[in-house]
Design a protein around this motif. Structure first.
Motif, PDB file in Angstrom:
ATOM      1  N   UNK A   1       0.877  -1.174   0.000  1.00 15.72           N
ATOM      2  CA  UNK A   1       0.000   0.000   0.000  1.00 15.72           C
ATOM      3  C   UNK A   1       0.909   1.218   0.000  1.00 15.72           C
ATOM      4  N   UNK A   2       1.015   1.879  -1.132  1.00 15.86           N
ATOM      5  CA  UNK A   2       1.893   3.041  -1.263  1.00 15.86           C
ATOM      6  C   UNK A   2       1.061   4.314  -1.168  1.00 15.86           C
ATOM      7  N   UNK A   3       1.203   5.021  -0.051  1.00 16.94           N
ATOM      8  CA  UNK A   3       0.490   6.279   0.182  1.00 16.94           C
ATOM      9  C   UNK A   3      -1.011   6.106  -0.081  1.00 16.94           C
ATOM     10  N   UNK A   4      -1.582   5.011   0.439  1.00 11.64           N
ATOM     11  CA  UNK A   4      -2.994   4.738   0.165  1.00 11.64           C
ATOM     12  C   UNK A   4      -3.784   4.226   1.368  1.00 11.64           C
ATOM     13  N   UNK A   5      -3.132   3.624   2.357  1.00 12.07           N
ATOM     14  CA  UNK A   5      -3.881   2.963   3.430  1.00 12.07           C
ATOM     15  C   UNK A   5      -4.719   3.945   4.241  1.00 12.07           C
ATOM     16  N   UNK A   6      -4.287   5.198   4.333  1.00 15.96           N
ATOM     17  CA  UNK A   6      -5.016   6.175   5.145  1.00 15.96           C
ATOM     18  C   UNK A   6      -6.368   6.543   4.546  1.00 15.96           C
ATOM     19  N   UNK A   7      -6.603   6.176   3.281  1.00 13.60           N
ATOM     20  CA  UNK A   7      -7.896   6.446   2.654  1.00 13.60           C
ATOM     21  C   UNK A   7      -8.916   5.349   2.940  1.00 13.60           C
ATOM     22  N   UNK A   8      -8.498   4.312   3.644  1.00 10.79           N
ATOM     23  CA  UNK A   8      -9.367   3.185   3.964  1.00 10.79           C
ATOM     24  C   UNK A   8      -9.574   3.083   5.464  1.00 10.79           C
TER      25      UNK A   8
END
Length: 267
Positions: free
Chosen positions: A111-118
């Motif tokens: 997860x590259x700069x993406x997990x915080x959106x979930x």
């Protein structure tokens, strides 16, 4: 942030895939060294959540991996398919929290700069069901502006934020750097054991055009009315243009977390 605002900001990346691909800087080489240590290589099966236009995906397949990439934005997914049309990449369009992902038993999930959106709890539970026992979860974020090495020229951005985005200057400790919180998220449910946390510090050179493009990918900037957004981006470009040679050195930090899928039945 309210759910609706979160969804709106998350969706903003799909509004201009061309600029997103052109403006976002690559990740430091150390990220891919760690991925190799975690099993990335010929024959590896890799799940990527939030690939965007394929900045990381290209490195994964170049290393010999077979990749399943789950991308929310239809525009980004289309560009990803085009960019890697002849490579071993399966692109699934949809929200990772709910979309079907074929197979399982992945060796590595990234997860590259993406997990915080979930929702972290939901995402980690799904990832645990898709990564094989003993496999790896590698999560990272780049913070654009290392708080431990502030670039002096950035004070020139303060009036722009005060005028167009009041109250939205960076927090003293950006979310990716809150190690205890991110560690708790990755260990939720007992599926993964955190193995490592690494702060990779690096430098990126900005021209006025690069700066304008990069800030144009940030969700809070994209929320501005078009005229305000253009005025803000023009101001950012002017700040860079005012530096010696019209180039500014910016300091970034990539926060990298590695966790291993537990093998014991209790998990």
């Amino acid at each position: 942030m309210a759910d609706e605002a979160l969804r709106r900001r998350r969706d903003s990346f799909d509004e201009d895939p061309d600029n997103y691909q052109a403006a976002r800087p690559s990740y430091p080489e150390r990220v891919y060294q760690v991925l190799t240590e975690c099993g990335l290589g010929p024959g590896a099966r890799v799940l990527e959540v939030g690939p965007g236009t394929g900045q990381v995906t290209g490195h994964l397949v170049a290393a010999g991996a077979s990749v399943v990439a789950v991308e929310l934005g239809p525009g980004l997914a289309t560009r990803l398919r085009r960019n890697l049309a002849d490579r071993d990449v399966t692109v699934i369009e949809g929200d990772f929290a709910t979309v079907g992902v074929p197979g399982g038993g992945f060796d590595v999930a990234v997860c590259a700069t993406s997990l915080h959106w979930l929702d972290a709890e939901v995402a980690v539970r799904r990832l645990a069901g898709l990564v094989r026992p003993g496999g790896w979860l590698v999560v990272w974020w780049t913070v654009f502006g290392d708080p431990e090495r502030p670039a002096p020229w950035r004070v020139g951005l303060d009036p722009l934020y005060q005028r167009w985005l009041p109250g939205q200057r960076r927090n003293p400790v950006p979310v990716p750097l809150r190690v205890a919180e991110r560690t708790a998220e990755l260990e939720t449910g007992g599926w993964f054991d955190l193995v490592g946390v690494e702060m990779i510090r690096w430098t990126h050179l900005l021209t006025p055009q690069r700066a304008r493009g990069l800030w144009g990918t940030f969700p809070n900037v994209r929320e501005l009315d078009p005229d305000q957004r253009q005025a803000f981006l023009h101001g950012v470009a002017e700040v860079i243009a005012g530096q010696p040679g019209g180039v500014a050195e910016d300091h970034y930090v990539t926060a990298l977390y590695t966790a291993r899928r537990r093998t014991d039945p209790a998990a």
